[in-house]
Design a protein around this motif. Structure first.
Motif, mmCIF file in Angstrom:
data_model
loop_
_atom_site.group_PDB
_atom_site.id
_atom_site.type_symbol
_atom_site.label_atom_id
_atom_site.label_comp_id
_atom_site.label_asym_id
_atom_site.label_seq_id
_atom_site.Cartn_x
_atom_site.Cartn_y
_atom_site.Cartn_z
ATOM 1 N N THR A 101 -10.461 5.470 3.971
ATOM 2 C CA THR A 101 -11.662 4.816 4.654
ATOM 3 C C THR A 101 -12.717 4.308 3.553
ATOM 4 O OG1 THR A 101 -11.188 6.309 6.598
ATOM 5 C CG2 THR A 101 -13.452 5.409 6.205
ATOM 6 N N LEU A 102 -13.003 5.127 2.703
ATOM 7 C CA LEU A 102 -13.919 4.683 1.672
ATOM 8 C C LEU A 102 -13.599 3.318 1.076
ATOM 9 C CD1 LEU A 102 -14.920 8.186 0.108
ATOM 10 C CD2 LEU A 102 -16.386 6.601 1.823
ATOM 11 N N TYR A 105 -13.327 0.408 3.822
ATOM 12 C CA TYR A 105 -14.738 0.231 5.017
ATOM 13 C C TYR A 105 -15.310 -0.955 4.429
ATOM 14 C CZ TYR A 105 -17.905 1.347 8.213
ATOM 15 O OH TYR A 105 -18.688 1.510 9.342
ATOM 16 N N PRO A 106 -15.512 -1.269 3.193
ATOM 17 C CA PRO A 106 -16.271 -2.553 3.023
ATOM 18 C C PRO A 106 -15.760 -3.894 3.458
ATOM 19 C CG PRO A 106 -16.150 -1.080 1.090
ATOM 20 C CD PRO A 106 -15.368 -0.489 2.015
ATOM 21 N N ARG A 145 -24.987 0.686 -0.514
ATOM 22 C CA ARG A 145 -25.239 1.195 0.635
ATOM 23 C C ARG A 145 -24.825 0.181 1.871
ATOM 24 N NH1 ARG A 145 -28.678 5.739 2.075
ATOM 25 N NH2 ARG A 145 -28.899 5.981 4.234
ATOM 26 N N TYR A 148 -21.269 0.123 3.324
ATOM 27 C CA TYR A 148 -20.986 1.348 4.172
ATOM 28 C C TYR A 148 -21.925 1.495 5.357
ATOM 29 C CZ TYR A 148 -17.650 2.173 0.176
ATOM 30 O OH TYR A 148 -16.635 2.066 -0.460
ATOM 31 N N ARG A 149 -22.285 0.422 5.876
ATOM 32 C CA ARG A 149 -23.317 0.603 7.036
ATOM 33 C C ARG A 149 -22.275 1.248 8.123
ATOM 34 N NH1 ARG A 149 -24.954 -5.410 8.433
ATOM 35 N NH2 ARG A 149 -26.016 -5.412 6.458
ATOM 36 N N LEU A 197 -21.372 4.226 8.103
ATOM 37 C CA LEU A 197 -20.982 5.629 7.727
ATOM 38 C C LEU A 197 -22.045 6.513 7.162
ATOM 39 C CD1 LEU A 197 -17.858 4.642 5.687
ATOM 40 C CD2 LEU A 197 -18.132 5.651 7.896
#
Length: 117
Positions: free
Chosen positions: A67-68, A71-72, A110, A113-114, A116
Motif C-alpha cells: 500500500t505504501l 498508493y501515490p 504528504r 499519501y492524502r 492515509l
C-alpha cells in the motif's frame, strides 16, 4: 481528453504491481521469520514451519508495504480523473507529470499519501 487516465493505467500497471509488491514482501517476511526460527531448531532437524502469528504478521506487513509503495499512483490517478471544468475554472492537471509536480511543490511527500495521513 478522458483517454489520459486509462493510458496512465496501462503504463503503470498499478494493480499488477500492488499484487507483485505484496507477494514479494510476503515472501521476504516469511524468509526473515524462518531465519529467526532457525536458531531455535535443533541441528539436523527439518526447517520449522512458521506459526500462525508469524504468517499473520507477514501477511499484514506485506499489505502495508504494498500500500505504501503503490498508493501515490492512486492519488495521481484520482487527480487526473477529477479533471473537469468547474464553474469557469479548468482543473489544471492534464497530465500525470503535471499532477506529480503540483503535488510535490504544494504538499511534498504528504500530498502523495492524502487519505492515509
Amino acid at each position: 481528453s478522458p483517454s489520459r487516465a486509462p493510458r496512465l493505467s496501462r503504463v503503470g500497471s498499478p494493480q499488477v504491481s500492488h499484487g507483485s509488491v505484496q507477494f514479494l514482501s510476503y515472501e521476504h517476511l516469511k524468509q526473515a521469520f524462518r531465519g529467526l526460527n532457525a536458531g531455535r531448531v535443533p541441528a539436523g532437524a527439518a526447517e520449522a514451519d512458521l506459526s500462525a502469528p508469524q504468517l499473520t504478521a507477514a501477511a499484514t506487513g506485506s499489505k502495508v508495504v504494498a500500500t505504501l509503495v503503490t498508493y501515490p499512483y492512486q492519488v495521481v490517478r484520482s487527480i487526473l480523473q477529477q479533471r473537469a471544468v468547474v464553474g469557469s475554472d479548468v482543473v489544471q492537471h492534464a497530465t500525470a507529470s503535471g499532477a506529480v509536480r503540483h503535488l510535490w511543490s504544494s504538499e511534498r511527500l504528504r500530498g502523495f499519501y492524502r487519505g492515509l495521513v
